[in-house]
Design a protein around this motif. Sequence first.
Motif, PDB file in Angstrom:
ATOM      1  N   VAL A 116      16.422  10.353  -2.074  1.00  0.00           N
ATOM      2  CA  VAL A 116      15.921   9.310  -2.700  1.00  0.00           C
ATOM      3  C   VAL A 116      15.407   7.962  -2.072  1.00  0.00           C
ATOM      4  CG1 VAL A 116      17.549   6.978  -3.613  1.00  0.00           C
ATOM      5  CG2 VAL A 116      18.117   9.165  -3.766  1.00  0.00           C
ATOM      6  N   GLY A 117      15.927   8.379  -0.434  1.00  0.00           N
ATOM      7  CA  GLY A 117      15.239   8.032   0.567  1.00  0.00           C
ATOM      8  C   GLY A 117      13.512   7.933   0.303  1.00  0.00           C
ATOM      9  N   ARG A 118      13.772   8.798   0.306  1.00  0.00           N
ATOM     10  CA  ARG A 118      11.766   9.344   0.640  1.00  0.00           C
ATOM     11  C   ARG A 118      11.090   9.396  -0.733  1.00  0.00           C
ATOM     12  NH1 ARG A 118      10.050  12.660   3.992  1.00  0.00           N
ATOM     13  NH2 ARG A 118       8.985  14.035   2.478  1.00  0.00           N
ATOM     14  N   VAL A 119      11.610   8.982  -2.198  1.00  0.00           N
ATOM     15  CA  VAL A 119      11.812   8.975  -2.934  1.00  0.00           C
ATOM     16  C   VAL A 119      10.566   8.043  -2.236  1.00  0.00           C
ATOM     17  CG1 VAL A 119      11.391   8.420  -5.396  1.00  0.00           C
ATOM     18  CG2 VAL A 119      12.408  10.787  -4.231  1.00  0.00           C
ATOM     19  N   ILE A 120      11.604   6.544  -2.479  1.00  0.00           N
ATOM     20  CA  ILE A 120      11.383   5.317  -2.035  1.00  0.00           C
ATOM     21  C   ILE A 120      10.017   5.160  -1.263  1.00  0.00           C
ATOM     22  CG2 ILE A 120      12.650   2.490  -2.070  1.00  0.00           C
ATOM     23  CD1 ILE A 120      15.045   3.860  -2.954  1.00  0.00           C
ATOM     24  N   SER A 121      10.628   5.727  -0.081  1.00  0.00           N
ATOM     25  CA  SER A 121       9.640   5.712   0.602  1.00  0.00           C
ATOM     26  C   SER A 121       7.511   5.831  -0.025  1.00  0.00           C
ATOM     27  CB  SER A 121       9.863   5.961   2.038  1.00  0.00           C
ATOM     28  OG  SER A 121      10.636   5.659   2.853  1.00  0.00           O
ATOM     29  N   GLY A 122       7.870   6.649  -0.466  1.00  0.00           N
ATOM     30  CA  GLY A 122       6.729   7.540  -1.743  1.00  0.00           C
ATOM     31  C   GLY A 122       5.881   6.333  -1.855  1.00  0.00           C
ATOM     32  N   ILE A 123       6.813   5.932  -3.082  1.00  0.00           N
ATOM     33  CA  ILE A 123       6.272   4.389  -3.547  1.00  0.00           C
ATOM     34  C   ILE A 123       5.666   3.495  -2.859  1.00  0.00           C
ATOM     35  CG2 ILE A 123       7.256   2.649  -5.187  1.00  0.00           C
ATOM     36  CD1 ILE A 123       9.441   4.479  -5.911  1.00  0.00           C
ATOM     37  N   GLY A 124       6.425   3.322  -1.877  1.00  0.00           N
ATOM     38  CA  GLY A 124       5.185   2.369  -0.791  1.00  0.00           C
ATOM     39  C   GLY A 124       4.131   3.092  -0.617  1.00  0.00           C
ATOM     40  N   ILE A 125       4.151   3.700  -0.355  1.00  0.00           N
ATOM     41  CA  ILE A 125       2.532   4.489   0.051  1.00  0.00           C
ATOM     42  C   ILE A 125       1.388   4.556  -1.330  1.00  0.00           C
ATOM     43  CG2 ILE A 125       1.704   7.053   0.876  1.00  0.00           C
ATOM     44  CD1 ILE A 125       3.753   5.246   3.385  1.00  0.00           C
ATOM     45  N   GLY A 126       2.602   5.276  -2.077  1.00  0.00           N
ATOM     46  CA  GLY A 126       1.485   4.473  -3.335  1.00  0.00           C
ATOM     47  C   GLY A 126       1.360   3.357  -3.225  1.00  0.00           C
ATOM     48  N   PHE A 127       1.784   2.729  -3.225  1.00  0.00           N
ATOM     49  CA  PHE A 127       1.161   1.099  -2.845  1.00  0.00           C
ATOM     50  C   PHE A 127      -0.168   0.494  -2.064  1.00  0.00           C
ATOM     51  CE2 PHE A 127       4.032   0.225  -6.337  1.00  0.00           C
ATOM     52  CZ  PHE A 127       3.837  -0.826  -7.014  1.00  0.00           C
ATOM     53  N   GLY A 128       0.619   1.416  -1.045  1.00  0.00           N
ATOM     54  CA  GLY A 128      -0.874   1.220   0.315  1.00  0.00           C
ATOM     55  C   GLY A 128      -1.671   2.222  -0.189  1.00  0.00           C
ATOM     56  N   SER A 129      -1.881   3.007  -0.096  1.00  0.00           N
ATOM     57  CA  SER A 129      -2.479   4.158  -0.229  1.00  0.00           C
ATOM     58  C   SER A 129      -3.921   3.630  -1.820  1.00  0.00           C
ATOM     59  CB  SER A 129      -2.171   5.408  -0.650  1.00  0.00           C
ATOM     60  OG  SER A 129      -1.745   5.252  -1.901  1.00  0.00           O
ATOM     61  N   SER A 130      -3.365   3.109  -2.616  1.00  0.00           N
ATOM     62  CA  SER A 130      -3.775   2.861  -3.799  1.00  0.00           C
ATOM     63  C   SER A 130      -5.301   1.668  -3.419  1.00  0.00           C
ATOM     64  CB  SER A 130      -3.253   2.393  -4.842  1.00  0.00           C
ATOM     65  OG  SER A 130      -3.908   1.904  -6.191  1.00  0.00           O
ATOM     66  N   VAL A 131      -4.025   0.550  -2.341  1.00  0.00           N
ATOM     67  CA  VAL A 131      -4.131  -1.337  -2.963  1.00  0.00           C
ATOM     68  C   VAL A 131      -5.865  -0.562  -1.383  1.00  0.00           C
ATOM     69  CG1 VAL A 131      -4.004  -3.660  -2.680  1.00  0.00           C
ATOM     70  CG2 VAL A 131      -2.774  -1.869  -4.067  1.00  0.00           C
ATOM     71  N   ALA A 132      -4.733  -0.465  -0.239  1.00  0.00           N
ATOM     72  CA  ALA A 132      -5.652  -0.671   1.103  1.00  0.00           C
ATOM     73  C   ALA A 132      -7.516  -0.866   1.494  1.00  0.00           C
ATOM     74  CB  ALA A 132      -5.041  -0.444   2.172  1.00  0.00           C
ATOM     75  N   PRO A 133      -7.435   0.765   0.452  1.00  0.00           N
ATOM     76  CA  PRO A 133      -9.299   1.116   0.621  1.00  0.00           C
ATOM     77  C   PRO A 133      -9.718  -0.334   0.132  1.00  0.00           C
ATOM     78  CG  PRO A 133      -7.849   2.654   0.840  1.00  0.00           C
ATOM     79  CD  PRO A 133      -6.825   1.734   0.509  1.00  0.00           C
ATOM     80  N   VAL A 134      -8.629  -0.779  -1.411  1.00  0.00           N
ATOM     81  CA  VAL A 134      -9.799  -1.233  -2.081  1.00  0.00           C
ATOM     82  C   VAL A 134     -10.121  -3.002  -1.465  1.00  0.00           C
ATOM     83  CG1 VAL A 134     -10.315  -2.476  -4.399  1.00  0.00           C
ATOM     84  CG2 VAL A 134      -9.500   0.124  -4.343  1.00  0.00           C
ATOM     85  N   TYR A 135      -8.973  -3.218  -0.814  1.00  0.00           N
ATOM     86  CA  TYR A 135      -8.676  -4.477  -0.289  1.00  0.00           C
ATOM     87  C   TYR A 135      -9.970  -4.476   0.558  1.00  0.00           C
ATOM     88  CZ  TYR A 135      -6.842  -8.501   2.379  1.00  0.00           C
ATOM     89  OH  TYR A 135      -7.053  -9.281   3.189  1.00  0.00           O
ATOM     90  N   CYS A 136     -10.115  -3.719   1.774  1.00  0.00           N
ATOM     91  CA  CYS A 136     -11.069  -3.158   2.830  1.00  0.00           C
ATOM     92  C   CYS A 136     -12.141  -3.423   2.123  1.00  0.00           C
ATOM     93  CB  CYS A 136      -9.972  -2.249   3.668  1.00  0.00           C
ATOM     94  SG  CYS A 136      -9.187  -2.103   4.647  1.00  0.00           S
ATOM     95  N   SER A 137     -12.236  -2.765   1.417  1.00  0.00           N
ATOM     96  CA  SER A 137     -14.266  -2.176   1.192  1.00  0.00           C
ATOM     97  C   SER A 137     -14.872  -3.822   0.347  1.00  0.00           C
ATOM     98  CB  SER A 137     -13.531  -1.260   0.138  1.00  0.00           C
ATOM     99  OG  SER A 137     -14.116  -1.544  -0.875  1.00  0.00           O
ATOM    100  N   GLU A 138     -13.683  -4.727  -0.358  1.00  0.00           N
ATOM    101  CA  GLU A 138     -13.702  -5.724  -1.090  1.00  0.00           C
ATOM    102  C   GLU A 138     -13.874  -7.351  -0.047  1.00  0.00           C
ATOM    103  OE1 GLU A 138     -11.109  -5.183  -5.685  1.00  0.00           O
ATOM    104  OE2 GLU A 138     -10.528  -6.464  -3.682  1.00  0.00           O
ATOM    105  N   LEU A 139     -13.555  -6.483   0.907  1.00  0.00           N
ATOM    106  CA  LEU A 139     -13.935  -7.918   2.058  1.00  0.00           C
ATOM    107  C   LEU A 139     -14.795  -7.517   2.692  1.00  0.00           C
ATOM    108  CD1 LEU A 139     -10.226  -8.609   3.203  1.00  0.00           C
ATOM    109  CD2 LEU A 139     -11.650 -11.165   2.407  1.00  0.00           C
TER     110      LEU A 139
END
Length: 570
Positions: A131-154
């Motif tokens: 359960v802990g790994r699934v919840i951490s994975g959701i966090g990584i999913g948010f990060g891997s989706s948003v961080a590269p886009v955020y960097c490219s936009e700035l």
Amino acid sequence: MKVDKRQIGRALMGKRTNYRVTIYDKFPKMYNIFVIGFTSCISGLMFGFDVSSMSSMIGTDGYKKFFGSPGPTEQGGITACMPAGSFVGSLVAPFFSDSFGRRVSLHLCSIFWMIGAILQCASQDLAMLCVGRVISGIGIGFGSSVAPVYCSELAPPKIRGAIGGLFQFSVTLGIMILFFIGYGAHFIEGAGSFRLTWGMELVPGAFLFLAVFFLPESPRWLALHDCWDETEEIVAKVAAKGDKENEQVMIQLEEIREQIEVDKEAEAFRLMDLFRPKTRLKTMVGMMAQMWQQMCGMNVMMYYIVYIFTMAGFQGGAVLVSGSIQYVLNVIMTIPALFLMDKCGRRPVLLVGGLFMLAWLFAVGGLLATYSDPYPDGFEGDKTVRIAIPKSNKPAANGVIACSYLFVCSYAPTWGVCIWIYCAEIFNNTERAKGSGLCTAVNWIFNFALALFVPSAFKNLTWKTYIMFGVFCVALTINTFLLFPETKGKTLEEIDQMWEARIPAWKTHNWAPTIPPSGKLDQEMHKADVEHIEDTEESDRISPKVDSEKNSGTDLEEVAKSNPDSISDE
């Protein structure tokens, strides 16, 4: 203004809301693009922490005793929980990011990650760990989706490629850092070894949570929500220390204005439109690129490095020491990749990487097949490892280790970094958001499948596992040669024309457009593309609709006449 259920519902349905999180406005902001890039890409560091925490723990006595020596199926399930959660997070994240801002998604990334880390650190059984790994994975999913886009936009256009590569660099850095932490923790007896390792995962999560308050919002997100004054201010401070009259600032603002217009017109573009006749091939290439990045053998070499060195006859601390060298090489070899692609091109990098990877995988399989001894009941109490090279064949064992190192040196600067950038380049402005999201989801699905499958493969196929992944590398190399076009040195609009012209992939290096798109002419072509999304018939070339009563071969000339400043001198 409080977030109510209707706003969250609208966000999950992909509809824009007018909500603005005002708490961020109370904190001072940092505008150095490198600081912004490294800070937002802490989510990549988290991803690396997770990969390394599992690979450094599965061979320790404390982990085995506490969790009852998980078998191949159980260990595969434990490892696969993280990419399963990441798949869900990567699909949900864009809705929150587009509705509430990039910083909100980065905050959700850190919150999910810390909750998961706490559950893993306090795990009392396998269920709680999963359960802990699934919840951490959701966090990584948010990060891997948003961080590269955020960097490219700035990022300013001149350094967008280097800033965009920081996410993968952060992943490799995280893998190395936590592997050394895991090596130190394995000297601790009992459950304290893995509890300390997983407890350390809280550090980057807490740092990201606090640092996000000091990050500026994405200027593109602000522009989408009609906050032009703030957009201009942020772009000027990031690119020119506040000089709004700077040429690069004006170019970037114009680019944002044009992109926003395209985005507003592209709202009718659906996910299924990625498979319309004119877009189908590039969609399949993007999906195959992300699939092959997982199927090339990286999963075997990173998640289960302990098993590799155990098969080579290493035991105890020697396994972790040998593995740490591989992770250091992974970080070092990622750095030149940030510059290699723009020098050599995408196709040569991917083709050479595929050839080298298949060579090292076949070499590892051949050495294990020739020099290892069978252990039907498992080696040193590990039922997953059923072959090992005896001490009498130490040169062969060293050969396995060397090939593993060389594999990482081949993967890191080629398929490790190039694919993330490549999949964002092959789609035009209308298709890019949904196309990149779909390709990323494919990556996580195969990550999940392989994490679940590989332990059983080691047990049942032993050395043949490496031969299987070597064959995959043969397939991906052939696939790359036949279908992956060269994008180096081409504008995104020229790449779109290249797809339209259906140029064979191996001829795309020297291909040049007949009429170079520029300025408003380029914008008109994209508008025409959006207007014809629903068309079922495919034309052989791009035909922007300038005059509804004149739809002939002179359309481009009409656009040029109506926009004389948009055509550059030949």
